[in-house]
Motif scaffolding. Structure first.
Motif, mmCIF file in Angstrom:
data_model
loop_
_atom_site.group_PDB
_atom_site.id
_atom_site.type_symbol
_atom_site.label_atom_id
_atom_site.label_comp_id
_atom_site.label_asym_id
_atom_site.label_seq_id
_atom_site.Cartn_x
_atom_site.Cartn_y
_atom_site.Cartn_z
ATOM 1 N N PRO A 90 -6.071 11.557 0.607
ATOM 2 C CA PRO A 90 -5.137 11.191 -0.478
ATOM 3 C C PRO A 90 -5.777 11.296 -1.857
ATOM 4 N N ASP A 91 -4.939 11.423 -2.867
ATOM 5 C CA ASP A 91 -5.435 11.434 -4.247
ATOM 6 C C ASP A 91 -5.979 10.075 -4.649
ATOM 7 N N ARG A 92 -5.364 9.004 -4.110
ATOM 8 C CA ARG A 92 -5.782 7.639 -4.424
ATOM 9 C C ARG A 92 -5.202 6.698 -3.372
ATOM 10 N N ILE A 93 -5.812 5.522 -3.260
ATOM 11 C CA ILE A 93 -5.310 4.455 -2.413
ATOM 12 C C ILE A 93 -5.008 3.276 -3.315
ATOM 13 N N VAL A 94 -3.782 2.792 -3.258
ATOM 14 C CA VAL A 94 -3.355 1.664 -4.083
ATOM 15 C C VAL A 94 -3.054 0.482 -3.169
ATOM 16 N N ILE A 95 -3.618 -0.674 -3.481
ATOM 17 C CA ILE A 95 -3.402 -1.878 -2.682
ATOM 18 C C ILE A 95 -2.972 -3.009 -3.602
ATOM 19 N N GLY A 96 -1.793 -3.547 -3.342
ATOM 20 C CA GLY A 96 -1.296 -4.701 -4.082
ATOM 21 C C GLY A 96 -1.383 -5.939 -3.218
ATOM 22 N N GLU A 120 4.016 -1.627 -6.352
ATOM 23 C CA GLU A 120 5.377 -1.133 -6.110
ATOM 24 C C GLU A 120 5.786 -0.130 -7.178
ATOM 25 N N LEU A 121 5.402 -0.388 -8.414
ATOM 26 C CA LEU A 121 5.811 0.477 -9.521
ATOM 27 C C LEU A 121 5.067 1.810 -9.542
ATOM 28 N N VAL A 122 3.869 1.862 -8.964
ATOM 29 C CA VAL A 122 3.103 3.114 -8.976
ATOM 30 C C VAL A 122 3.901 4.237 -8.347
ATOM 31 N N LYS A 123 4.468 3.988 -7.145
ATOM 32 C CA LYS A 123 5.181 5.060 -6.433
ATOM 33 C C LYS A 123 6.426 5.503 -7.187
ATOM 34 N N VAL A 124 7.262 4.572 -7.589
ATOM 35 C CA VAL A 124 8.510 4.974 -8.253
ATOM 36 C C VAL A 124 8.238 5.574 -9.623
ATOM 37 N N SER A 125 7.183 5.104 -10.285
ATOM 38 C CA SER A 125 6.823 5.693 -11.585
ATOM 39 C C SER A 125 6.344 7.126 -11.413
ATOM 40 N N ALA A 126 5.548 7.369 -10.375
ATOM 41 C CA ALA A 126 5.075 8.729 -10.112
ATOM 42 C C ALA A 126 6.246 9.657 -9.829
ATOM 43 N N ASN A 127 7.178 9.209 -8.998
ATOM 44 C CA ASN A 127 8.341 10.045 -8.681
ATOM 45 C C ASN A 127 9.205 10.282 -9.915
ATOM 46 N N ALA A 128 9.364 9.262 -10.743
ATOM 47 C CA ALA A 128 10.161 9.417 -11.959
ATOM 48 C C ALA A 128 9.510 10.422 -12.907
ATOM 49 N N GLU A 134 -15.608 8.964 1.205
ATOM 50 C CA GLU A 134 -15.515 10.326 0.694
ATOM 51 C C GLU A 134 -15.205 10.365 -0.804
ATOM 52 N N GLY A 135 -15.123 9.183 -1.406
ATOM 53 C CA GLY A 135 -14.912 9.118 -2.848
ATOM 54 C C GLY A 135 -13.462 9.020 -3.287
ATOM 55 N N ILE A 136 -12.550 8.741 -2.348
ATOM 56 C CA ILE A 136 -11.134 8.573 -2.726
ATOM 57 C C ILE A 136 -11.021 7.356 -3.649
ATOM 58 N N PRO A 137 -10.400 7.486 -4.818
ATOM 59 C CA PRO A 137 -10.271 6.342 -5.728
ATOM 60 C C PRO A 137 -9.445 5.216 -5.116
ATOM 61 N N ASN A 173 0.867 -1.180 0.000
ATOM 62 C CA ASN A 173 0.000 0.000 0.000
ATOM 63 C C ASN A 173 0.906 1.233 0.000
ATOM 64 N N PRO A 174 1.462 1.599 -1.159
ATOM 65 C CA PRO A 174 2.494 2.646 -1.204
ATOM 66 C C PRO A 174 2.003 3.991 -0.694
ATOM 67 N N GLU A 175 2.930 4.744 -0.095
ATOM 68 C CA GLU A 175 2.626 6.102 0.376
ATOM 69 C C GLU A 175 2.905 7.103 -0.730
ATOM 70 N N PHE A 176 2.177 8.231 -0.667
ATOM 71 C CA PHE A 176 2.350 9.299 -1.653
ATOM 72 C C PHE A 176 2.422 10.657 -0.942
ATOM 73 N N LEU A 177 3.210 10.715 0.132
ATOM 74 C CA LEU A 177 3.271 11.932 0.932
ATOM 75 C C LEU A 177 4.153 12.995 0.291
ATOM 76 N N ARG A 178 3.706 14.238 0.403
ATOM 77 C CA ARG A 178 4.524 15.392 0.041
ATOM 78 C C ARG A 178 4.910 16.091 1.334
ATOM 79 N N GLU A 179 6.195 16.285 1.555
ATOM 80 C CA GLU A 179 6.613 16.980 2.766
ATOM 81 C C GLU A 179 6.028 18.390 2.756
ATOM 82 N N GLY A 180 5.509 18.788 3.912
ATOM 83 C CA GLY A 180 4.797 20.045 4.021
ATOM 84 C C GLY A 180 3.297 19.892 3.825
ATOM 85 N N HIS A 181 2.862 18.743 3.292
ATOM 86 C CA HIS A 181 1.441 18.471 3.055
ATOM 87 C C HIS A 181 1.084 17.052 3.491
#
Length: 437
Positions: free
Chosen positions: A166-172, A205-213, A192-195, A150-158
């Motif tokens: 969150p923008d989305r919840i991903v579960i592998g 696993e690839l979602v997080k690193v792909s987003a950062n890339a 609340e309608g979070i995707p 369940n990868p994290e998508f945190l932005r420091e400061g937010h």
């Protein structure tokens, strides 16, 4: 029966996740091997700067929903959902990720498990890590212990907003049960309608690193355009604005300047390249080498820009630096472009004084050779040049006329293209920025 949650690792990710899950109403127990960190958190003292988080931490300690420990046995006895939130730093001498904290945490937990539970990975890891951990768990735990990613998508400061909204919840996962449990854990957010994206380990696993890339690529793209603009005598800020009106491109992460840093983007794209090489598809990510190279060139170009402004030498010059953290809203100085530039200029002969609203203690510890100030005015006093290197709001709101009264020479280098150039020039400053005439 309601789930009781544990969070393994109480650094930036873990402390945030633990406090925010308690805020959602769960009983949460956080664990760390660092006794001092655990003691500070248990006392309501957040070991890092993150807007809004300390209030949530203290509120949930007071209610009794949140506690901290150093005992893995206590964690195993307490919870049925164990979130894995440890660090995955870059290996020394390699681009690959160091997974020792991940495997170490799992190995410390497994001997104490006595009932059915779910282990949930949130750390950013190379693709294939979850499958290997699942095999490790199956081989060492006789009872039903499932694994989900369940990868994290945190932005420091937010980070609070990104955890609670969150923008989305991903579960592998590889079976239905982990998804069912995590849908229960995240029920309030899903209502609340979070995707929600349910997928396999590898895709999660690839979602997080792909987003950062992707984000790193977008930042380096506009900074590459800044290099072209300098050569062509064009204005990269106007170019960026024009591009942003195209809804296929948008304005986010299209801000030209000093480039990215921090504990995620730089090490994550390097680890992604290293893993692609191990998989035999390194050519697919070869463009990330140039993304990384463009980013690092921005730091060198900023140093050159300041030197040019000062007549070609730093010898005997006094430089006031505004910003030490890698981004505003954080005290994180890992791979900070601001401190990299400040240290390079100091090494080339200047006297450098730094001020930052949140990151001074961290900066002093890692860069003791730099000078530090308690205020903007103290940092820029008698300066030959002022450098804006982290775009904290208080720096953007400065009155250039008032700042001009305490400097030696009205020279400013805007490393983030964040100041009002016309306002500063109108107050008699020589204004320079990356990618602008």
């Amino acid at each position: 029966m309601a789930h009781r949650l544990t969070v393994i690792g109480t650094g930036y990710l873990g402390a945030t996740h633990a406090a925010c899950m308690a805020e959602l109403g769960f009983e949460v127990l956080g664990i760390d091997v660092d006794h001092e960190k655990v003691a500070r958190l248990a006392a309501g003292d957040l070991p890092f700067y993150e807007p809004g988080l300390e209030q949530i931490l203290r509120r949930n300690l007071d209610t009794g929903r949140l506690a901290f420990t150093t005992s893995f046995k206590e964690v195993a006895d307490f919870g049925d959902v164990h979130f894995l939130c440890v660090g995955t730093p870059q290996l020394t001498g390699s681009n690959a990720a160091d997974l020792s904290q991940v495997t170490g945490a799992v190995d410390a937990l497994l001997p104490h498990l006595r009932r059915e539970c779910l282990i949930v990975g949130k750390s950013t890891v190379p693709v294939g890590t979850a499958a290997a951990l699942a095999d490790r768990i199956a081989a060492n735990v006789p009872i039903g212990a499932d694994l989900a990613w369940n990868p994290e998508f945190l932005r420091e400061g937010h980070a609070v907003e990104d955890t609670l909204r969150p923008d989305r919840i991903v579960i592998g996962a590889t079976s239905e049960r982990p998804g069912k449990v995590l849908r229960e854990v995240y029920a309030k957010l899903l209502a609340e309608g979070i995707p929600l994206v349910l997928t396999d380990y590898e895709t999660a696993e690839l979602v997080k690193v792909s987003a950062n890339a992707f984000l790193a690529t977008k930042i380096s793209f506009i900074n590459a355009m800044a290099e072209v603009c300098e050569a062509a005598h064009a204005d990269v800020t106007q170019l960026s604005e024009a591009l942003s009106y195209d809804d296929r491109i948008g304005s986010k992460f299209l801000n030209p300047g000093l480039g990215f840093g921090g504990g995620c983007l730089p090490k994550d794209i390097r680890a992604f390249m290293a893993r692609a090489e191990e998989l035999g598809v390194d050519q697919a990510l070869s463009f990330l080498r140039e993304v990384d190279a463009i980013n690092m060139r921005r730091r060198a170009r900023t140093v050159d820009l300041v030197r040019e402004l000062l007549g070609g030498t730093f010898a005997g010059k006094v430089i006031g630096v505004l910003g030490a953290s890698f981004k505003p809203g954080s005290d994180d100085i890992r791979d900070s472009p601001a401190l990299d530039v400040a240290s390079t200029i100091r090494d080339q002969g200047a006297t450098v004084t730094v001020y930052d609203p949140a990151a001074l203690a961290n900066a002093r510890r890692v860069h003791p050779h730099l000078g530090y100030a308690r205020s903007t005015g103290e940092a820029v006093c008698d300066a030959d040049a002022v450098l804006l290197l982290t775009e904290w709001r208080e720096f953007l709101d400065l009155d250039p006329e008032e700042v001009g009264k305490v400097v030696r020479t009205r020279n400013v280098v805007d490393g983030r293209n964040a100041l009002d150039a016309g306002r500063w020039r109108g107050a008699g400053w020589v204004y320079r920025a990356l990618g602008r005439p």
